[in-house]
Design an enzyme around this catalytic site. Structure first.
Site, PDB file in Angstrom:
ATOM      1  N   LYS A  50       0.797  -1.235   0.000  1.00  0.00           N
ATOM      2  CA  LYS A  50       0.000   0.000   0.000  1.00  0.00           C
ATOM      3  C   LYS A  50       0.833   1.291   0.000  1.00  0.00           C
ATOM      4  O   LYS A  50       0.332   2.365   0.337  1.00  0.00           O
ATOM      5  CB  LYS A  50      -1.012   0.042   1.162  1.00  0.00           C
ATOM      6  CG  LYS A  50      -1.853  -1.199   1.334  1.00  0.00           C
ATOM      7  CD  LYS A  50      -2.396  -1.759   0.057  1.00  0.00           C
ATOM      8  CE  LYS A  50      -3.501  -0.928  -0.575  1.00  0.00           C
ATOM      9  NZ  LYS A  50      -3.907  -1.547  -1.888  1.00  0.00           N
ATOM     10  N   THR A  53       2.708   0.860  -4.937  1.00  0.00           N
ATOM     11  CA  THR A  53       3.264  -0.158  -5.839  1.00  0.00           C
ATOM     12  C   THR A  53       2.671  -0.027  -7.251  1.00  0.00           C
ATOM     13  O   THR A  53       3.409   0.042  -8.242  1.00  0.00           O
ATOM     14  CB  THR A  53       2.891  -1.576  -5.333  1.00  0.00           C
ATOM     15  OG1 THR A  53       2.802  -1.569  -3.921  1.00  0.00           O
ATOM     16  CG2 THR A  53       3.882  -2.604  -5.818  1.00  0.00           C
ATOM     17  N   TRP A  55       1.068   2.317  -8.662  1.00  0.00           N
ATOM     18  CA  TRP A  55       1.421   3.602  -9.271  1.00  0.00           C
ATOM     19  C   TRP A  55       2.798   3.496  -9.939  1.00  0.00           C
ATOM     20  O   TRP A  55       2.968   3.860 -11.108  1.00  0.00           O
ATOM     21  CB  TRP A  55       1.416   4.659  -8.166  1.00  0.00           C
ATOM     22  CG  TRP A  55       1.477   6.081  -8.587  1.00  0.00           C
ATOM     23  CD1 TRP A  55       1.373   6.581  -9.863  1.00  0.00           C
ATOM     24  CD2 TRP A  55       1.639   7.197  -7.710  1.00  0.00           C
ATOM     25  NE1 TRP A  55       1.463   7.940  -9.830  1.00  0.00           N
ATOM     26  CE2 TRP A  55       1.626   8.344  -8.526  1.00  0.00           C
ATOM     27  CE3 TRP A  55       1.780   7.352  -6.334  1.00  0.00           C
ATOM     28  CZ2 TRP A  55       1.759   9.626  -7.983  1.00  0.00           C
ATOM     29  CZ3 TRP A  55       1.912   8.627  -5.796  1.00  0.00           C
ATOM     30  CH2 TRP A  55       1.901   9.746  -6.611  1.00  0.00           C
ATOM     31  N   LYS A 109       7.469  -7.575  -9.390  1.00  0.00           N
ATOM     32  CA  LYS A 109       7.020  -6.854  -8.175  1.00  0.00           C
ATOM     33  C   LYS A 109       7.237  -7.732  -6.955  1.00  0.00           C
ATOM     34  O   LYS A 109       7.051  -8.946  -7.023  1.00  0.00           O
ATOM     35  CB  LYS A 109       5.535  -6.524  -8.337  1.00  0.00           C
ATOM     36  CG  LYS A 109       4.760  -6.307  -7.045  1.00  0.00           C
ATOM     37  CD  LYS A 109       3.266  -6.112  -7.290  1.00  0.00           C
ATOM     38  CE  LYS A 109       2.479  -6.269  -5.990  1.00  0.00           C
ATOM     39  NZ  LYS A 109       1.026  -6.104  -6.149  1.00  0.00           N
ATOM     40  N   THR A 110       7.580  -7.112  -5.842  1.00  0.00           N
ATOM     41  CA  THR A 110       7.639  -7.837  -4.571  1.00  0.00           C
ATOM     42  C   THR A 110       7.320  -6.893  -3.416  1.00  0.00           C
ATOM     43  O   THR A 110       7.486  -5.680  -3.534  1.00  0.00           O
ATOM     44  CB  THR A 110       9.030  -8.466  -4.335  1.00  0.00           C
ATOM     45  OG1 THR A 110       8.969  -9.298  -3.187  1.00  0.00           O
ATOM     46  CG2 THR A 110      10.109  -7.416  -4.100  1.00  0.00           C
ATOM     47  N   HIS A 111       6.859  -7.501  -2.304  1.00  0.00           N
ATOM     48  CA  HIS A 111       6.748  -6.760  -1.045  1.00  0.00           C
ATOM     49  C   HIS A 111       7.727  -7.331  -0.018  1.00  0.00           C
ATOM     50  O   HIS A 111       7.669  -6.952   1.164  1.00  0.00           O
ATOM     51  CB  HIS A 111       5.335  -6.887  -0.465  1.00  0.00           C
ATOM     52  CG  HIS A 111       4.255  -6.202  -1.254  1.00  0.00           C
ATOM     53  ND1 HIS A 111       4.381  -4.924  -1.751  1.00  0.00           N
ATOM     54  CD2 HIS A 111       3.002  -6.608  -1.607  1.00  0.00           C
ATOM     55  CE1 HIS A 111       3.259  -4.586  -2.376  1.00  0.00           C
ATOM     56  NE2 HIS A 111       2.418  -5.590  -2.307  1.00  0.00           N
ATOM     57  N   ARG A 133       6.251   4.994   1.801  1.00  0.00           N
ATOM     58  CA  ARG A 133       5.163   5.947   2.085  1.00  0.00           C
ATOM     59  C   ARG A 133       5.106   6.156   3.588  1.00  0.00           C
ATOM     60  O   ARG A 133       5.356   5.216   4.356  1.00  0.00           O
ATOM     61  CB  ARG A 133       3.849   5.349   1.578  1.00  0.00           C
ATOM     62  CG  ARG A 133       2.657   6.256   1.675  1.00  0.00           C
ATOM     63  CD  ARG A 133       1.394   5.581   1.136  1.00  0.00           C
ATOM     64  NE  ARG A 133       0.338   6.552   0.903  1.00  0.00           N
ATOM     65  CZ  ARG A 133      -0.886   6.234   0.474  1.00  0.00           C
ATOM     66  NH1 ARG A 133      -1.193   4.973   0.209  1.00  0.00           N
ATOM     67  NH2 ARG A 133      -1.800   7.173   0.301  1.00  0.00           N
ATOM     68  N   SER A 141      -4.279   3.103   4.399  1.00  0.00           N
ATOM     69  CA  SER A 141      -4.523   2.419   3.125  1.00  0.00           C
ATOM     70  C   SER A 141      -4.555   0.904   3.324  1.00  0.00           C
ATOM     71  O   SER A 141      -5.402   0.210   2.739  1.00  0.00           O
ATOM     72  CB  SER A 141      -3.418   2.803   2.132  1.00  0.00           C
ATOM     73  OG  SER A 141      -3.687   2.259   0.867  1.00  0.00           O
ATOM     74  N   ARG A 260      -8.428   4.376  -3.902  1.00  0.00           N
ATOM     75  CA  ARG A 260      -9.291   4.890  -2.842  1.00  0.00           C
ATOM     76  C   ARG A 260      -9.271   6.405  -2.774  1.00  0.00           C
ATOM     77  O   ARG A 260     -10.214   7.081  -3.147  1.00  0.00           O
ATOM     78  CB  ARG A 260      -8.853   4.247  -1.510  1.00  0.00           C
ATOM     79  CG  ARG A 260      -9.856   4.309  -0.380  1.00  0.00           C
ATOM     80  CD  ARG A 260      -9.245   3.695   0.865  1.00  0.00           C
ATOM     81  NE  ARG A 260      -8.007   4.362   1.256  1.00  0.00           N
ATOM     82  CZ  ARG A 260      -7.929   5.441   2.015  1.00  0.00           C
ATOM     83  NH1 ARG A 260      -9.029   5.959   2.512  1.00  0.00           N
ATOM     84  NH2 ARG A 260      -6.750   6.001   2.306  1.00  0.00           N
ATOM     85  N   LYS A 261      -8.166   6.994  -2.303  1.00  0.00           N
ATOM     86  CA  LYS A 261      -8.058   8.459  -2.197  1.00  0.00           C
ATOM     87  C   LYS A 261      -6.838   8.975  -2.957  1.00  0.00           C
ATOM     88  O   LYS A 261      -6.886  10.035  -3.550  1.00  0.00           O
ATOM     89  CB  LYS A 261      -7.918   8.876  -0.727  1.00  0.00           C
ATOM     90  CG  LYS A 261      -9.154   8.659   0.126  1.00  0.00           C
ATOM     91  CD  LYS A 261      -9.915   9.951   0.322  1.00  0.00           C
ATOM     92  CE  LYS A 261     -11.134   9.798   1.184  1.00  0.00           C
ATOM     93  NZ  LYS A 261     -10.903  10.041   2.609  1.00  0.00           N
ATOM     94  N   GLY A 262      -5.726   8.263  -2.803  1.00  0.00           N
ATOM     95  CA  GLY A 262      -4.517   8.643  -3.537  1.00  0.00           C
ATOM     96  C   GLY A 262      -3.948   9.984  -3.120  1.00  0.00           C
ATOM     97  O   GLY A 262      -3.469  10.755  -3.957  1.00  0.00           O
TER      98      GLY A 262
HETATM   99  P1  A3P Z   1      -4.979   5.011  -0.722  1.00  0.00           P
HETATM  100  O1  A3P Z   1      -5.632   3.784  -0.136  1.00  0.00           O
HETATM  101  O2  A3P Z   1      -4.408   5.906   0.340  1.00  0.00           O
HETATM  102  O3  A3P Z   1      -5.852   5.734  -1.661  1.00  0.00           O
HETATM  103  P2  A3P Z   1      -0.431  -0.254  -3.655  1.00  0.00           P
HETATM  104  O4  A3P Z   1      -0.477  -0.104  -5.136  1.00  0.00           O
HETATM  105  O5  A3P Z   1       0.939  -0.359  -3.095  1.00  0.00           O
HETATM  106  O6  A3P Z   1      -1.374  -1.284  -3.187  1.00  0.00           O
HETATM  107  O7  A3P Z   1      -0.922   1.140  -3.051  1.00  0.00           O
HETATM  108  C1  A3P Z   1      -2.253   1.556  -3.157  1.00  0.00           C
HETATM  109  C2  A3P Z   1      -2.340   2.986  -2.691  1.00  0.00           C
HETATM  110  O8  A3P Z   1      -1.723   3.823  -3.697  1.00  0.00           O
HETATM  111  C3  A3P Z   1      -3.766   3.470  -2.549  1.00  0.00           C
HETATM  112  O9  A3P Z   1      -3.711   4.492  -1.556  1.00  0.00           O
HETATM  113  C4  A3P Z   1      -4.016   4.037  -3.940  1.00  0.00           C
HETATM  114  O10 A3P Z   1      -5.097   4.917  -4.025  1.00  0.00           O
HETATM  115  C5  A3P Z   1      -2.694   4.757  -4.164  1.00  0.00           C
HETATM  116  N1  A3P Z   1      -2.438   5.059  -5.583  1.00  0.00           N
HETATM  117  C6  A3P Z   1      -2.544   4.227  -6.627  1.00  0.00           C
HETATM  118  N2  A3P Z   1      -2.302   4.885  -7.779  1.00  0.00           N
HETATM  119  C7  A3P Z   1      -2.056   6.165  -7.431  1.00  0.00           C
HETATM  120  C8  A3P Z   1      -1.744   7.334  -8.181  1.00  0.00           C
HETATM  121  N3  A3P Z   1      -1.686   7.332  -9.484  1.00  0.00           N
HETATM  122  N4  A3P Z   1      -1.529   8.491  -7.488  1.00  0.00           N
HETATM  123  C9  A3P Z   1      -1.603   8.513  -6.142  1.00  0.00           C
HETATM  124  N5  A3P Z   1      -1.899   7.428  -5.390  1.00  0.00           N
HETATM  125  C10 A3P Z   1      -2.120   6.269  -6.033  1.00  0.00           C
END
Ligand code: A3P
Length: 298
Positions: A50, A53, A55, A109-111, A133, A141, A260-262
């Site tokens: 979260k 990734t 992105w 990809k990895t976590h 983050r 998130s 979700r919110k980003g």
């Molecule tokens: P939020 O839950 O705070 O909105 P991951 O890809 O590692 O699972 O991370 C997901 C988080 O990255 C989510 O955060 C998602 O909304 C946010 N995210 C994904 N794409 C994004 C973008 N283009 N710009 C900003 N945040 C982004």
């Protein structure tokens, strides 16, 4: 996908491996994952869950495809970039199987935390992009992801989940260790360490860093196209980036959308003042000698 059995999808138990809670399916396949054969031209995108990734995956895929959105629409993001330790639910191929079936150069990809990364990535000196983050937005998130992803354990209440996160008993373990161990690793390996907050604040600059790291020269028009295509609103509306191509009994976007919110600072909608101060204190203590600082607002 149609052959997936909805009733077989349930929260996956976490099992500790070298002190890190991982999904039971992953632990069952651990020898195969640990023995994964990385190639020198593999690129690895690594994050704590979260942290942004998806992105970074979309940014990298766009850079690698000359900023052409059509090419990036060839498949959902989870098929374009294999998630190496992912195993299940059946009959999805495992991440290792997907990676092995993929022609080079591969992006993966990895976590995984540093000490659980398959050793071939270090031996082959693979390039790694790490995105970190701030803990507050990261835990918020992660909380909502536990609610919507049907393979994750029930998070309990927000107050409960925050404690679970702080204690490091969530999947992939302690955020504090993860971000710091990768921060230290960057001094020894070709790792580009980036921050979600910086990408949000200045996508042009951060995307250029990624391109430079990959040895790609981006004309201004291509750079602008990548910025536009990877901004939150674009990715939220993009079915090959927003995980809506998965069935809703795997991810239920009506509970909480994956996109979700980003933003930076959504934690303010969740944390009490006492919780915020407590996490600030814990961060100050646990990160004190690391040289690592996070911004929780822009
Ligand atoms: P939020 O839950 O705070 O909105 P991951 O890809 O590692 O699972 O991370 C997901 C988080 O990255 C989510 O955060 C998602 O909304 C946010 N995210 C994904 N794409 C994004 C973008 N283009 N710009 C900003 N945040 C982004």
């Amino acid at each position: 996908m149609e052959s997936l059995d909805p009733s077989s999808v349930k929260p996956v138990k976490l099992v500790n491996i070298e002190g890190i809670p991982l999904f039971e399916d992953t632990v069952d396949q651990w020898q195969t994952i640990w023995n994964f054969k990385a190639k020198p031209n593999d690129l690895l995108i690594c994050t704590y869950p979260k942290a942004g990734t998806t992105w970074m995956q979309e940014i990298v895929d766009m850079i690698q495809h000359g900023g052409d959105p059509e090419k990036c629409a060839r498949a959902p993001i989870y098929e374009r970039i294999p998630f190496i330790e992912m195993c299940g639910p059946k009959p999805f191929p495992t991440g290792v199987e997907e990676a092995e079936a993929m022609p080079s150069p591969r992006t993966l990809k990895t976590h995984l935390p540093v000490h659980l990364l398959p050793p071939s990535f270090w031996e082959q000196k693979c390039k790694i992009i790490y995105v970190a983050r701030n803990a507050k937005d990261n835990v918020v998130s992660y909380f909502h992801f536990h609610r919507m992803d049907k393979t994750m354990q029930e998070p309990g209440s927000w107050d409960e989940f925050l404690e679970t996160f702080i204690s490091g008993t969530v999947a992939y373990g302690s955020w504090f260790d993860h971000v710091q161990d990768w921060w230290k690793a960057k001094d020894l390996h070709p790792i580009l360490y980036l921050f979600y907050e910086d990408i949000k604040e200045n996508p042009v600059q951060e995307i250029q860093k990624v391109a430079h790291f990959l040895g790609v020269e981006l004309p201004e028009s291509v750079l602008n196209q990548i910025v536009e295509h990877t901004k939150f609103e674009s990715m939220k509306g993009n079915p090959t980036a927003n995980y809506t191509t998965l069935p809703n009994w795997l991810m239920d976007h009506t509970i909480s959308p994956f996109m979700r919110k980003g933003i930076v600072g959504d934690w303010k909608e969740h944390f009490t003042v006492a919780q915020s101060e407590r996490l600030d204190d814990i961060c100050a203590l646990l990160l004190r000698d690391s040289g690592l600082t996070f911004r929780t607002q822009l």
